[in-house]
Design an enzyme around this catalytic site. Structure first.
Site, PDB file in Angstrom:
ATOM      1  N   ASP A   1       0.433 -12.298 -10.399  1.00 21.32           N
ATOM      2  CA  ASP A   1      -0.669 -12.736  -9.552  1.00 21.32           C
ATOM      3  C   ASP A   1      -1.607 -11.578  -9.230  1.00 21.32           C
ATOM      4  O   ASP A   1      -1.182 -10.441  -9.025  1.00 21.32           O
ATOM      5  CB  ASP A   1      -0.103 -13.316  -8.253  1.00 21.32           C
ATOM      6  CG  ASP A   1      -1.182 -13.762  -7.294  1.00 21.32           C
ATOM      7  OD1 ASP A   1      -1.963 -14.660  -7.662  1.00 21.32           O
ATOM      8  OD2 ASP A   1      -1.260 -13.206  -6.184  1.00 21.32           O
TER       9      ASP A   1
ATOM     10  N   GLU B   1      -2.902 -12.750 -14.464  1.00 23.12           N
ATOM     11  CA  GLU B   1      -4.066 -13.380 -13.861  1.00 23.12           C
ATOM     12  C   GLU B   1      -5.029 -12.242 -13.514  1.00 23.12           C
ATOM     13  O   GLU B   1      -4.915 -11.610 -12.468  1.00 23.12           O
ATOM     14  CB  GLU B   1      -3.696 -14.164 -12.594  1.00 23.12           C
ATOM     15  CG  GLU B   1      -4.874 -14.950 -12.037  1.00 23.12           C
ATOM     16  CD  GLU B   1      -5.007 -14.886 -10.514  1.00 23.12           C
ATOM     17  OE1 GLU B   1      -5.912 -15.549  -9.982  1.00 23.12           O
ATOM     18  OE2 GLU B   1      -4.231 -14.172  -9.865  1.00 23.12           O
TER      19      GLU B   1
END
Length: 638
Positions: free
Chosen positions: A316, A369
């Site tokens: 993330d 990401e």
């Protein structure tokens, strides 16, 4: 001994590797583990707190008194350890950590394998080895195959707490074992190859969706115990479904029971808030330059892959880790040693992470990401890259959602939004993501973004999914998109499963089921996702009609011809170039009546004629293009 603790032996080599930041099984040294001592079953507790003046074990078993079960320093390692026989599996505990100034704070074990469900936050004594695995064939095949670059991959992103409920009220969550009985058959039917879970590490705030992790080694108790999650993953593997975990090494909460200021000093985080605090999220940032902190994170990543058999990690907010000035104004950040904005320590951590994971677990996927243009995110570290397996293509997502939100009459003026992604499609190993972030916080669901009347919204939705699946790159969509949920996602409510009773929503599911089947069965759809050899434009210039066509090809050059009509106008006798003569079968049409379409198309396929047409093609097929639809054609000899 019936009361208290005694010093615990920890091998010097373990402490040496920890000091270097290279103990990949660190979670088997620190934390709580059963041991046999002089024929008695005890538990060894060990915690890193180098700046503490005292550390003790507290819990219900000693009335939470900080002076009854002390831990002892292990040399000069900064580790405190002790043996205790007054606890057993299920006992809750914390560490009472006294800072140099004398202040004592109750801290949850950073290596706890199980923790209380919120609002509690204590660690729970729990053994690490608690499941007999039955997925040997899957794991053996994964190791033998290596990186899944040429495999068909379509991921179903899920928030475990809001996919379905076990009851009718919030908090009545499905258990991991219940999920296995419901979710696995559902995804097998739809043909998804992987599940990607939003963070499952324990967290105290439901609305954080797991992205404010408080206990990095403990699966959330919302859905059961650690062995229940292992059971779920084992079942997935035995049914041919991979499992990806969302992992958050970029920041952690400031709650006083977890990692922040653990021993009274900035231990896991930077002391300077310009490097150690995230201004947007109100969290601490890990000190990636400290060996022991890097080791904590590296061991945690390996823990999920080794002990739970996850098939990969989605990392993330990588951009927030890479840049020292991320979300900071002038004067709020510290340049690196070269005067730049790159976080060199975080870059080196990510490279080491990817090298170690790919070395220890061949075939596991590391997915970034990363929302900026940082070069080489999914390129090998030896060539200067970060070493990830895949990178989310945020640019593609932004352009496609912007394009599809336009009324078809206006789309001709935005044709570049369709074609621009192919200018950089092979600069990284891209995943095309329609994630939870695109269907929340007022953005609306994927279906609600589509323009037009009721019929056109569903036609646009089927067209969007078809273009996404045909485009080079691996696929990911968020739960609810597979049947066209109208309402945007709310983590406090389950999906609107009643919509599956309606034909139009069933049509979206049928479309996706067949797209996943094509993805798996046709090598041209997945074997060459990251090189130009797997893609060739046929015609990208008909912006006035909003029609494009291209070829997807396998390693041998065998083609599939995809044609897209982004307007509701039926186009008769439309000529599309192709590389070969002979008959081309229509193998997919998103306008089929079976999907809820108008059933316009080329049911008998098309015979390619020899003739030079613009674009340099020596053959063409003459087609009827259905409204707001995608079609795929395959040479009959293949």
């Amino acid at each position: 001994m019936n009361h208290g603790t005694t010093p615990a032996y920890i091998p010097p080599f373990d402490l040496y590797l920890f000091g270097k930041g290279q103990h990949w099984d660190l979670y088997r040294v620190l934390g709580c583990h059963p041991v046999e001592e002089e024929g008695r079953r005890m538990w060894r507790f060990a915690v890193w707190a180098p700046n503490a003046s005292a550390v003790s074990l507290v819990g219900d078993f000693n009335g939470w008194l900080s002076d009854s079960h002390p831990l002892y320093p292990v040399g000069v390692s900064g580790v405190w350890a002790g043996l205790c026989e007054d606890v057993d599996q299920g006992t809750i505990y914390k560490y009472a950590v006294s800072a140099q100034n004398g202040a004592t704070t109750l801290k949850t074990d950073p290596f706890a394998f199980c923790t209380e469900l919120r609002p509690g936050n204590a660690a729970v004594v729990w053994p690490l080895d608690n499941h007999a695995w039955g997925d040997e064939a899957w794991m053996r095949e994964r190791r033998a195959t290596g990186l899944p670059l040429a495999k068909p991959i379509s991921m179903y992103e899920i928030h475990a707490g809001s996919w379905q409920w076990a009851g009718h009220e919030y908090g009545q969550f499905l258990g991991y074992r219940e999920m296995a009985d419901k979710l696995i058959p559902y995804l097998k039917d739809l043909g998804f190859t992987h599940i990607e879970f939003m963070p499952l590490a324990e967290h105290s705030l439901d609305q954080s969706w797991g992205y404010q992790t408080t206990h990095y080694f403990a699966p959330t108790s919302r859905h059961g115990r650690p062995e229940d999650l292992k059971y779920f993953i084992d079942r997935c593997h035995q049914e041919g479904i991979g499992v990806i975990l969302d992992w958050v090494p970029g920041h952690f909460p400031k709650d006083n029971w977890c990692l922040g200021r653990f021993d009274g000093s900035a231990l896991y985080e930077h002391a300077d808030p310009r490097k150690g605090e995230h201004p947007d999220w109100g969290t601490y940032i890990f000190n990636y330059g400290r060996h022991e902190v890097r080791n904590f994170l590296l061991a945690n990543a390996l823990y999920w892959l080794k002990e739970f058999h996850f098939d990969g990690l989605r990392i993330d907010a990588v951009a927030s880790m890479l840049y020292l000035d991320y979300s900071r104004k002038e004067g709020e950040w510290i340049p690196n040693e070269h005067g730049g904005r790159e976080n060199i320590e975080a870059v080196e951590f990510l490279r080491e992470l990817n090298v170690v994971v790919h070395d220890q677990f061949p075939g596991a996927a590391m997915i970034a990401e990363e929302s900026t243009a940082w070069p080489g995110v999914s390129r090998p570290t030896y060539s200067g890259g970060l070493g990830f397996t895949f990178k989310w293509n945020m640019g593609w997502m932004h352009d496609q959602l912007a394009y599809f939100s336009k009324e078809p009459v206006h789309r001709s003026w935005h044709h570049n939004s369709l074609t621009f992604s192919m200018l950089y499609a092979f600069t990284e190993n891209f995943v095309l993501p329609i994630s939870h972030d695109e269907v929340v916080h007022g953005k609306g669901s994927l279906l609600s973004k589509m323009p037009g009347d009721y019929w056109q919204k569903f036609a646009n939705m089927r067209l969007f999914l078809s273009y996404m699946w045909a485009h080079p790159g691996k696929k990911l969509i968020f739960m609810g998109s597979e049947f066209g949920q109208w309402r945007e996602w709310d983590c406090m409510s389950p999906l609107d499963w009643n919509l599956m009773d309606y034909p139009a929503h069933q049509g979206i599911m049928s479309t996706l089921r067949d797209l996943n089947r094509l993805l798996r069965e046709e090598p041209a759809m997945h074997a060459v996702d990251f090189e130009w050899q797997g893609f060739e434009w046929v015609d990208l210039h008909d912006w006035q009609a909003s029609v494009i066509s291209f070829l997807r090809k396998d390693r041998a050059g065998n083609p599939l011809l995809w044609v897209f009509n982004f307007t509701p106008v039926v186009r008769e006798n439309y000529r599309v170039g192709c590389p070969h003569g002979g008959h081309w079968r229509e193998i997919f049409n998103s306008d089929a009546e079976f999907y809820g379409g108008s059933n316009v198309g080329n049911v008998h396929g098309a015979m390619a004629r020899e003739s030079e047409i613009p674009g340099g093609w020596g053959h063409y097929v003459e087609l009827t293009l259905p409204p707001l639809a995608a079609m795929a054609f395959k040479p009959s000899w293949l």
